[in-house]
Design a protein around this motif. Structure first.
Motif, PDB file in Angstrom:
ATOM      1  N   VAL A  29     -29.311 -39.718 -11.740  1.00 47.70           N
ATOM      2  CA  VAL A  29     -29.787 -40.590 -12.818  1.00 47.70           C
ATOM      3  C   VAL A  29     -29.896 -41.987 -12.228  1.00 47.70           C
ATOM      4  N   VAL A  31     -30.890 -45.845 -12.649  1.00 57.51           N
ATOM      5  CA  VAL A  31     -31.062 -46.903 -13.648  1.00 57.51           C
ATOM      6  C   VAL A  31     -31.580 -48.146 -12.941  1.00 57.51           C
ATOM      7  N   VAL A  45     -26.176 -49.602 -20.011  1.00 58.04           N
ATOM      8  CA  VAL A  45     -26.758 -48.253 -20.036  1.00 58.04           C
ATOM      9  C   VAL A  45     -26.196 -47.426 -18.876  1.00 58.04           C
ATOM     10  N   VAL A  49     -24.052 -43.963 -19.038  1.00 55.66           N
ATOM     11  CA  VAL A  49     -24.388 -42.720 -18.327  1.00 55.66           C
ATOM     12  C   VAL A  49     -23.145 -42.158 -17.650  1.00 55.66           C
ATOM     13  N   GLU A  52     -20.726 -40.770 -20.278  1.00 55.26           N
ATOM     14  CA  GLU A  52     -21.198 -39.514 -20.876  1.00 55.26           C
ATOM     15  C   GLU A  52     -21.045 -38.350 -19.906  1.00 55.26           C
ATOM     16  N   VAL A  79     -34.969 -45.802 -16.928  1.00 55.74           N
ATOM     17  CA  VAL A  79     -34.085 -44.782 -16.369  1.00 55.74           C
ATOM     18  C   VAL A  79     -34.947 -43.647 -15.846  1.00 55.74           C
ATOM     19  N   VAL A  91     -34.642 -47.685 -22.723  1.00 55.41           N
ATOM     20  CA  VAL A  91     -33.494 -46.821 -23.005  1.00 55.41           C
ATOM     21  C   VAL A  91     -32.344 -47.636 -23.592  1.00 55.41           C
ATOM     22  N   ILE A  93     -28.199 -47.440 -25.250  1.00 56.19           N
ATOM     23  CA  ILE A  93     -26.946 -46.724 -25.018  1.00 56.19           C
ATOM     24  C   ILE A  93     -26.911 -45.431 -25.826  1.00 56.19           C
ATOM     25  N   ASP A  95     -29.240 -43.514 -26.508  1.00 52.96           N
ATOM     26  CA  ASP A  95     -30.155 -42.503 -25.968  1.00 52.96           C
ATOM     27  C   ASP A  95     -29.523 -41.684 -24.843  1.00 52.96           C
ATOM     28  N   VAL A  96     -28.432 -42.187 -24.286  1.00 53.70           N
ATOM     29  CA  VAL A  96     -27.856 -41.582 -23.087  1.00 53.70           C
ATOM     30  C   VAL A  96     -27.424 -40.132 -23.276  1.00 53.70           C
TER      31      VAL A  96
END
Length: 618
Positions: A29, A31, A45, A49, A52, A79, A91, A93, A95-96
């Motif tokens: 991922v 960013v 963000v 990630v 999460e 992202v 994006v 937070i 949406d993560v």
């Protein structure tokens, strides 16, 4: 990382890093961590990630990378998820979790995060998006692929492979000849042949020589140099080391403005990592070549982008230029031979050494080889950093990459080359973009600013804007620049405020000639360009301001008047609420509003909120 004492150790490290990445093949991922995305909250963000992934028990199964700028700055935070090259924009937070569950785990796109063009078409992958499709990202392409604070990432993608080739396979003259053959020209604006400058510095008398990287990017709207230093600092550093070997320099400096804290920090990390790895300092890679680099932070003076003013600043003096009959290649920093190149120029060097001058010449035009990075901003749908082959047309940049003019307005002009550049009109929109064609049109390449203007732009006001900047930034050392710019700014102000006279135009043309001929440096010599090009291509606007006391674009406050078009006004009273000075009053629903001209401060708020085109400008 342990110190590398030979080319073989570097090759072994690269092979090991590449094998490890190939073996693990973890999803990544990525960013975007450029300054633009940081302003949108990308670091939060990125933290979300990581949190999460930990929550789902995947922290050791997925790489998370904060990269350099990906270019499409208005869409931040950006992202990307690899493999698959999924591209997500704006994006948040919240949406993560869906990115991790849908894309990382199940390989499916998150539809609401995909880029959607003005016609409603969604794009899943970065390579498909029109903004990227016509670009040729040889310099910026790796920005989204590496952590700029990791020398291992740079080495794994082939970084520092040109350096040992130079140290152990080539002589200094071989390197200079390769750069000369490539046709590389300075990306800082003047477009001087890089190889010729290197050759002159090498042949200059003196045992102590310097190489300098100019990262003092001060043009309004330009930020390509900053993003390169933030996103791939090792590419600039490797180019400097190669240049130092070719020239015979043992010391180098990079001059970066203090307003670029992330660029300064990432380049500082790059220097420390390269020194620790044995790629910088004493006996680089076990050779007999020594080279050190020092960071110097400038105070933000625009004139310090000029070579001699920059070197004066490096010496601790006031940033003022000197006469040009003594070249800096012969007597520059502390009166010793000095080679100054823009950071983008340095970043091209490893590419040329690795791929050959023939490869580089195959990109661009005969007189302007390679690519150029532009900061595409203004009244265009897609703003950001674009890297394009020399020779691409303005139309392709503005419409194919930039997505056309905002709100369906009509294209009027594009200003290239910063405050000392010129304004190019719609009639020249098919002009190829290279050093020579822009100069012939009255503009210049500059460090890469490209400001797009629509039909609501007043060209006299634009010229005044740039002269406001230039008057503030002139160092004042020479009379033509100090007094000439000030006087031209006064005339432009008079014209935009209704005090213009017929003799003002020929007077400005005479002042422009004196500025060009007699100024000490290029700040003053090129300062007239905004006036000369707007006079050349938009003279009727100057005449309307002077003779008719009208601003055709409806911008200059002293020359315009807002009024209500009663047969279009439906009495919605949005303008009443928007007016900051209570100059508009309502007469009831479905009845036209009334404007008190004595109270109107001409802010334009009423015009901006009206949905029925019921506010006119005269």
């Amino acid at each position: 990382m342990n110190r590398l004492r030979s080319r073989q150790e570097l090759d072994s490290l690269r092979a090991r890093l590449q094998a490890e990445r190939q073996k693990t093949r973890k999803p990544t991922v990525s960013v975007c961590g450029g300054t633009g995305c940081r302003a949108y909250g990308c670091i939060a963000v990125g933290d979300a990630v990581k949190a999460e992934l930990a929550r789902q028990g995947m922290a050791d199964k997925v790489n998370v990378m904060i990269t350099g700028c990906r270019g499409f700055c208005e869409l931040g935070p950006i992202v990307a998820v690899m493999p698959g090259e999924f591209f997500y924009q704006r994006v948040k937070i919240e949406d993560v979790p869906s990115i991790i569950t849908e894309t990382v785990v199940n390989g499916r796109p998150v539809e609401n995060l995909l880029y959607t063009d003005p016609e409603g078409k969604k794009y899943q992958y970065q390579s498909e998006i029109p903004f990227y499709k016509k670009q040729h990202r040889i310099i910026f392409g790796n920005n989204g692929e590496i952590d700029p604070t990791s020398i291992e990432d740079y080495i794994a993608i082939g970084g520092y492979s040109a350096l040992p080739k130079v140290l152990f396979e080539m002589k200094p003259d071989d390197v200079i000849n390769e750069i000369k053959a490539s046709g590389l020209r300075g990306r800082g604006g003047a477009g001087f042949p890089t190889g010729l400058k290197w050759e002159t510095t090498r042949k200059a008398h003196g045992d102590l020589k310097y190489v300098i990287a100019n990262g003092d990017e001060g043009d309004p709207g330009a930020y390509a140099n900053r993003s390169l230093l933030e996103g791939n600092p090792h590419s600039v550093l490797e180019g400097m080391i190669i240049g130092a070997f070719a020239i015979g320099a043992r010391e180098g400096y990079i001059y970066v403005r203090n307003e670029y804290p992330l660029a300064v920090e990432n380049f500082k990390i790059a220097i420390e990592q390269a020194e620790k790895a044995g790629l910088l300092g004493k006996n680089i890679l076990g050779s007999d070549f020594d080279f050190i680099v020092t960071i110097n932070r400038g105070g933000g003076a625009f004139v310090c982008g000029e070579s001699t003013a920059l070197m004066a600043s490096l010496e601790g003096k006031a940033g003022e230029p000197r006469v040009k009959y003594i070249h800096t290649a012969e007597k520059g920093l502390w009166d010793r031979p000095s080679n100054l190149n823009n950071v983008e120029t340095w970043a091209n060097v490893p590419l040329i050494i690795n791929n050959g001058s023939g490869w580089f010449k195959s990109i661009g035009t005969k007189g302007s080889t390679g690519t150029k990075v532009f900061s595409l901003v203004g009244k265009v749908n897609n703003t950001g950093l674009v890297e394009v082959p020399m020779g691409i047309t303005l139309r392709e940049i503005i419409y194919d990459i930039g997505g056309g003019i905002k709100d369906g307005r009509k294209f009027k002009a594009v200003q290239t080359g910063g405050p000392s550049g010129g304004c190019i009109p719609e009639e020249l929109i098919d002009l190829p973009v290279d050093f020579d064609e822009l100069t012939r049109a009255g503009s210049m390449m500059g460090s890469g600013g490209m400001i797009v203007m629509d039909d609501r732009t007043c060209m006299v006001d634009i010229a005044k804007y740039f002269f406001t900047f230039l008057e503030e930034e002139s160092c004042g050392k020479c009379v033509p620049c100090r007094e000439g710019i000030k006087r031209m700014h006064q005339i432009l102000t008079d014209i935009t405020e209704g005090r213009g006279r017929e003799e003002d135009i020929p007077l400005m043309e005479r002042l422009a000639a004196h500025l060009s001929d007699a100024s000490l440096c290029q700040l003053g010599a090129t300062a007239p360009n905004p006036v000369l090009t707007t006079l050349k291509y938009f003279r009727e606007e100057y005449e309307a301001h002077i003779r008719d006391k009208k601003c055709p674009a409806g911008v200059c406050k002293a020359l315009i008047k807002y009024y209500i078009i009663t047969d279009k006004c439906v009495g919605c009273q949005l303008c009443v609420k928007a007016c900051p000075n209570q100059a508009i009053t309502g007469q009831g629903k479905k009845k036209p509003v009334v404007m008190d001209q004595s109270k109107c401060i001409k802010c334009g708020a009423c015009h901006d909120v009206c949905k029925f085109s019921a506010v006119g400008i005269d």
